[in-house]
Write a protein that holds these residues in place. Structure first.
Motif, PDB file in Angstrom:
ATOM      1  N   TYR A 198      26.416   8.918   1.287  1.00  0.00           N
ATOM      2  CA  TYR A 198      25.746  10.198   0.494  1.00  0.00           C
ATOM      3  C   TYR A 198      25.834  11.400   0.412  1.00  0.00           C
ATOM      4  N   PHE A 199      27.437  11.601   0.927  1.00  0.00           N
ATOM      5  CA  PHE A 199      28.707  12.729  -0.562  1.00  0.00           C
ATOM      6  C   PHE A 199      28.875  12.845  -1.533  1.00  0.00           C
ATOM      7  N   SER A 200      28.811  13.562  -1.801  1.00  0.00           N
ATOM      8  CA  SER A 200      29.156  14.234  -3.152  1.00  0.00           C
ATOM      9  C   SER A 200      30.586  13.136  -3.662  1.00  0.00           C
ATOM     10  N   ASP A 201      31.560  13.034  -4.814  1.00  0.00           N
ATOM     11  CA  ASP A 201      32.753  12.929  -5.008  1.00  0.00           C
ATOM     12  C   ASP A 201      33.315  13.734  -4.820  1.00  0.00           C
ATOM     13  N   SER A 202      32.795  15.215  -4.509  1.00  0.00           N
ATOM     14  CA  SER A 202      33.945  15.850  -4.276  1.00  0.00           C
ATOM     15  C   SER A 202      34.150  16.186  -2.642  1.00  0.00           C
ATOM     16  N   VAL A 203      33.212  15.636  -1.579  1.00  0.00           N
ATOM     17  CA  VAL A 203      33.812  15.424  -0.327  1.00  0.00           C
ATOM     18  C   VAL A 203      34.589  14.843  -0.347  1.00  0.00           C
ATOM     19  N   GLY A 204      36.161  14.794   0.431  1.00  0.00           N
ATOM     20  CA  GLY A 204      36.930  13.878   0.957  1.00  0.00           C
ATOM     21  C   GLY A 204      36.387  12.637   1.685  1.00  0.00           C
ATOM     22  N   ASN A 205      36.945  12.246   2.315  1.00  0.00           N
ATOM     23  CA  ASN A 205      37.258  11.234   2.917  1.00  0.00           C
ATOM     24  C   ASN A 205      37.299  11.505   4.629  1.00  0.00           C
ATOM     25  N   PRO A 206      36.475  11.480   5.470  1.00  0.00           N
ATOM     26  CA  PRO A 206      36.954  12.331   6.660  1.00  0.00           C
ATOM     27  C   PRO A 206      37.802  11.788   7.742  1.00  0.00           C
ATOM     28  N   ILE A 207      38.637  12.622   8.027  1.00  0.00           N
ATOM     29  CA  ILE A 207      40.245  12.277   8.930  1.00  0.00           C
ATOM     30  C   ILE A 207      39.592  12.439  10.253  1.00  0.00           C
ATOM     31  N   ILE A 208      39.667  11.540  11.033  1.00  0.00           N
ATOM     32  CA  ILE A 208      39.586  11.699  12.666  1.00  0.00           C
ATOM     33  C   ILE A 208      40.564  12.450  13.529  1.00  0.00           C
ATOM     34  N   MET A 209      40.653  12.283  13.802  1.00  0.00           N
ATOM     35  CA  MET A 209      42.432  12.749  15.230  1.00  0.00           C
ATOM     36  C   MET A 209      41.861  13.137  16.817  1.00  0.00           C
ATOM     37  N   LYS A 210      42.526  12.483  17.186  1.00  0.00           N
ATOM     38  CA  LYS A 210      42.398  12.970  19.093  1.00  0.00           C
ATOM     39  C   LYS A 210      44.100  13.675  19.514  1.00  0.00           C
ATOM     40  N   LEU A 211      43.670  14.370  20.669  1.00  0.00           N
ATOM     41  CA  LEU A 211      44.465  15.139  21.526  1.00  0.00           C
ATOM     42  C   LEU A 211      45.849  14.472  21.961  1.00  0.00           C
ATOM     43  N   ASN A 212      46.657  14.748  21.902  1.00  0.00           N
ATOM     44  CA  ASN A 212      47.558  13.420  22.998  1.00  0.00           C
ATOM     45  C   ASN A 212      48.608  14.415  23.524  1.00  0.00           C
ATOM     46  N   PRO A 213      49.551  14.303  24.212  1.00  0.00           N
ATOM     47  CA  PRO A 213      50.213  15.402  25.557  1.00  0.00           C
ATOM     48  C   PRO A 213      51.634  14.570  24.720  1.00  0.00           C
ATOM     49  N   ASP A 214      51.949  13.738  23.785  1.00  0.00           N
ATOM     50  CA  ASP A 214      53.709  12.978  23.668  1.00  0.00           C
ATOM     51  C   ASP A 214      53.632  13.732  22.319  1.00  0.00           C
ATOM     52  N   MET A 215      52.484  14.429  21.651  1.00  0.00           N
ATOM     53  CA  MET A 215      52.797  14.966  20.540  1.00  0.00           C
ATOM     54  C   MET A 215      53.730  16.240  20.683  1.00  0.00           C
ATOM     55  N   MET A 216      53.611  16.420  22.203  1.00  0.00           N
ATOM     56  CA  MET A 216      54.939  17.689  22.229  1.00  0.00           C
ATOM     57  C   MET A 216      56.593  16.926  21.880  1.00  0.00           C
ATOM     58  N   PRO A 217      57.695  17.985  21.504  1.00  0.00           N
ATOM     59  CA  PRO A 217      58.691  17.647  21.607  1.00  0.00           C
ATOM     60  C   PRO A 217      59.596  17.358  22.483  1.00  0.00           C
ATOM     61  N   VAL A 218      60.289  16.819  22.775  1.00  0.00           N
ATOM     62  CA  VAL A 218      61.443  16.477  23.998  1.00  0.00           C
ATOM     63  C   VAL A 218      62.305  17.713  24.182  1.00  0.00           C
ATOM     64  N   LEU A 219      62.518  17.541  23.146  1.00  0.00           N
ATOM     65  CA  LEU A 219      64.217  18.533  23.476  1.00  0.00           C
ATOM     66  C   LEU A 219      64.125  19.373  22.144  1.00  0.00           C
ATOM     67  N   VAL A 220      64.659  20.844  22.596  1.00  0.00           N
ATOM     68  CA  VAL A 220      64.592  22.035  20.904  1.00  0.00           C
ATOM     69  C   VAL A 220      66.065  21.928  21.022  1.00  0.00           C
ATOM     70  N   ALA A 221      66.818  22.209  20.401  1.00  0.00           N
ATOM     71  CA  ALA A 221      68.816  22.545  20.439  1.00  0.00           C
ATOM     72  C   ALA A 221      68.950  23.047  19.298  1.00  0.00           C
TER      73      ALA A 221
END
Length: 627
Positions: free
Chosen positions: A117-140
């Motif tokens: 029912y959305f108009s053509d100007s509305v983009g496709n909804p993006i779904i995201m879930k959170l996870n601690p694995d997104m953090m970097p292991v090491l920064v050097a």
């Protein structure tokens, strides 16, 4: 009862203790330690774009329908939203025991029911879930002795980064602070003026032949008129010359048609450039949206850790202020809380360190997100302006095509006039008066053709000018279209397959300067190259970046692990690779800025020390009690 059983069944107790020890050792050797558990946090985010819409329109059209559809999902506890220009953000909080994989399916099914029912100007909804694995292991940080920024950048990008990516368990390696070189093309007005002079000279030369023909026709017509007065027998010859004048007029019309076709080609090139620029801006927009999404995820994690820290500090204070507890009881109660507080503070420091690598502080994370969102709004405004320009260019294209139809009609008219001239030539044999009238008609047409030629000449000189045609967008489109290389399949010859590639990547500034941007198709005028109208030079971003490690130039490395590997193991392998590279590559040093493996090893050592101390104390207490 348990002491009696232990005394009566010493071997049973011994076997039980040995089994516990064996199970403990096996469990310790098989476990995969991580700073944070690999878990799905009970949060999900639904992000939807709505280009060109105000916050009110976004809330009414997108946010409210999504909130209403999400409220019916099982185990959902809280729904909050943010509506702003061009984007809607709906944040979903679930119960702690919710299976997030099943929840993601429910969310997608609910969205599928309303997105139609959305108009053509509305983009496709993006779904995201959170996870601690997104953090970097090491920064050097990587620095090199006696190396300039270009050398250390090339070394890291070509050798060090691929070597670290090849380490087992490493998911990705990102590098920041690299020296980036680019070719700078600056339009030079003096060069354009010189090229314009050459074009005008060549254009005038192309009309000289037609002018000479018209002048010759006029001279012949005057001679024919004087001969007609004395010799009527030469009437047919005079009419033939008038017919030639019509042919010259047709040539003039064809010249005008050629000029309009050239204008059409130029306008189509501009339309192609506009489409290419719009495509690039859309790519930048996608990248910016991804950055905003990642920063918001980091901000949410940091806020949660900060809240946990405040709660732990509050509990510690309450225990310290409780006079009813003895010192031993306070110490026993405070020990796990202090350990948890250290872990939370380490998590906050890790996030702040990761943000610092991107020149962002944890306190200013919200303003950084706002700045990126402002940039996203600017890109959307630019896209709107470019689409307007594209619409105008298409309208101009239609006008030129309409002009071509008019010229084709003029050509048909000239053909009809030539047919009539032949008929008049036959009729002119009846008398000298009729021939004189036809001669006058031919002279009038010749004068009209001369006037048309002059108008075509003025129009061609105006169209041939490069003023306003050589623009930054035009040059960007040409460089984008020319600088590519891709496979086009195989050709088989004598049983051997040969890979065929099309396109030619630009390798140096000479290729850029020799790039043909326009061919006027005029005799005596070579195709116009980029070097004829612009200055080409190689520049870098050394004035925009600054990184020093122990006085040496350097860059930053951020390492992320694969989900099925332990953080401590990946950290140790990467550190071993750092040591190996430092030994094989002279002058290269690595400085760890953040390493989750260090925190994990500290926690493991602390647990082992507590185990051994507990065992020794238990043995001593039993020995004192029974001796």
């Amino acid at each position: 009862m348990i002491p009696k059983f232990s005394v009566r069944k010493p071997y049973t107790v011994l076997v039980a203790v040995v089994l516990v020890l064996i199970l403990g050792v096996v469990s310790f050797t098989k476990m995969t330690p991580d700073l944070l558990p690999s878990m799905d946090l009970p949060y999900a985010i639904v992000m939807t774009t709505y280009g060109g819409a105000s916050p009110e329109a976004v809330e009414t059209t997108v946010t409210k329908p999504i909130e209403q559809s999400m409220a019916t999902i099982s185990n959902i506890e809280n729904v909050s939203s943010v509506s702003q220009e061009n984007m809607s953000l709906v944040i979903l909080e679930f119960g702690a025991d919710t299976n997030m994989d099943s929840a993601m399916i429910d969310i997608r099914e609910s969205l599928d029911m309303i997105t139609g029912y959305f108009s053509d100007s509305v983009g496709n909804p993006i779904i995201m879930k959170l996870n601690p694995d997104m953090m970097p292991v090491l920064v050097a940080a990587v620095d090199g002795e006696d190396m300039d920024l270009g050398e250390i950048s090339a070394l890291v990008e070509d050798e060090i980064s691929p070597a670290i990516e090849a380490v087992e368990g490493v998911g990705s390696v990102s590098v920041s602070g690299l020296l980036e070189e680019s070719v700078n093309v600056v339009i030079n007005q003096d060069k354009i003026d010189k090229v314009n002079k050459k074009i005008k000279k060549a254009t005038k030369a192309s009309f000289e032949e037609a002018e000479d023909k018209i002048n010759d026709a006029q001279s012949e017509l005057e001679s024919g008129k004087s001969q007609l007065q004395s010799q009527s027998s030469k009437l047919n010859d005079t009419l033939a010359k008038a017919n030639n004048a019509l042919i010259n007029g047709k040539i003039d019309v064809a010249t005008k048609k050629s000029e309009l076709n050239q204008s059409l080609t130029t306008l189509e090139a501009q339309i192609t450039q506009l489409k290419s620029t719009i495509s690039q801006l859309k790519t930048q927009k996608s990248t910016l949206e991804s950055s905003i999404k990642n920063l918001k995820s980091v901000k949410e994690n940091r806020d949660k850790l900060t809240s946990s820290k405040s709660e732990l500090e509050k509990q510690i204070k309450e225990i310290n202020d409780n006079d009813a507890l003895s010192a031993e009881e306070k110490e026993a109660a405070l020990s796990p809380l202090n350990e948890s507080l250290k872990s939370v503070e380490a998590g906050i420091d890790a996030i702040d360190t990761g943000l610092k690598a991107q020149d962002i502080s944890g306190e200013n994370l919200g303003s950084s997100i706002s700045s990126l969102e402002s940039s996203l709004s600017e890109i959307n405004a630019t896209l709107k302006d470019l689409n307007t320009q594209l619409t105008k260019a298409n309208a101009g294209k239609k006008q030129i095509k309409a002009g071509l139809k008019q010229i084709e009609a003029a050509e048909s008219t000239l053909d009809d006039q030539m047919t009539k001239m032949d008929s008049q030539k036959s009729a002119a044999q009846q008398g000298i008066n009729s021939a004189t009238a036809e001669m006058a008609s031919g002279e009038a047409q010749l004068n009209a053709s001369e006037q048309q030629l002059e108008e075509a000449k003025e129009s061609a000189l105006e169209q041939a000018s490069l003023e306003g045609k050589i623009t930054a967008d035009m040059i960007t489109g040409i460089l984008t279209a020319q600088n590519f290389s891709m496979p086009a399949g195989y050709i088989t010859e004598d049983g051997t397959d040969y890979l065929v590639r099309i396109g030619d990547k630009i390798e140096d500034t000479d290729n850029v300067e020799d790039l043909v941007i326009m061919d006027m198709g005029l005799d005596g005028l070579d195709p116009i190259t980029l070097g004829d109208v612009a200055d080409v030079a190689v520049i870098d971003n050394s004035d925009e970046i600054y990184t020093k490690i122990n006085g040496n130039n350097g860059v930053m490395l951020t390492v992320e692990k694969q989900n099925n590997y332990a953080t401590a193991d990946v950290s140790e392998r990467v550190q071993d690779k750092f040591d190996e590279i430092s030994q094989t590559t002279k002058g290269v040093h690595f400085t760890n800025l953040m390493d989750q493996g260090v925190y994990i090893n500290l926690i493991i050592d602390s647990v082992l020390n507590n185990v051994w101390m507990g065992a020794v104390l238990a043995i001593l207490i039993l020995f004192v009690l029974y001796v």
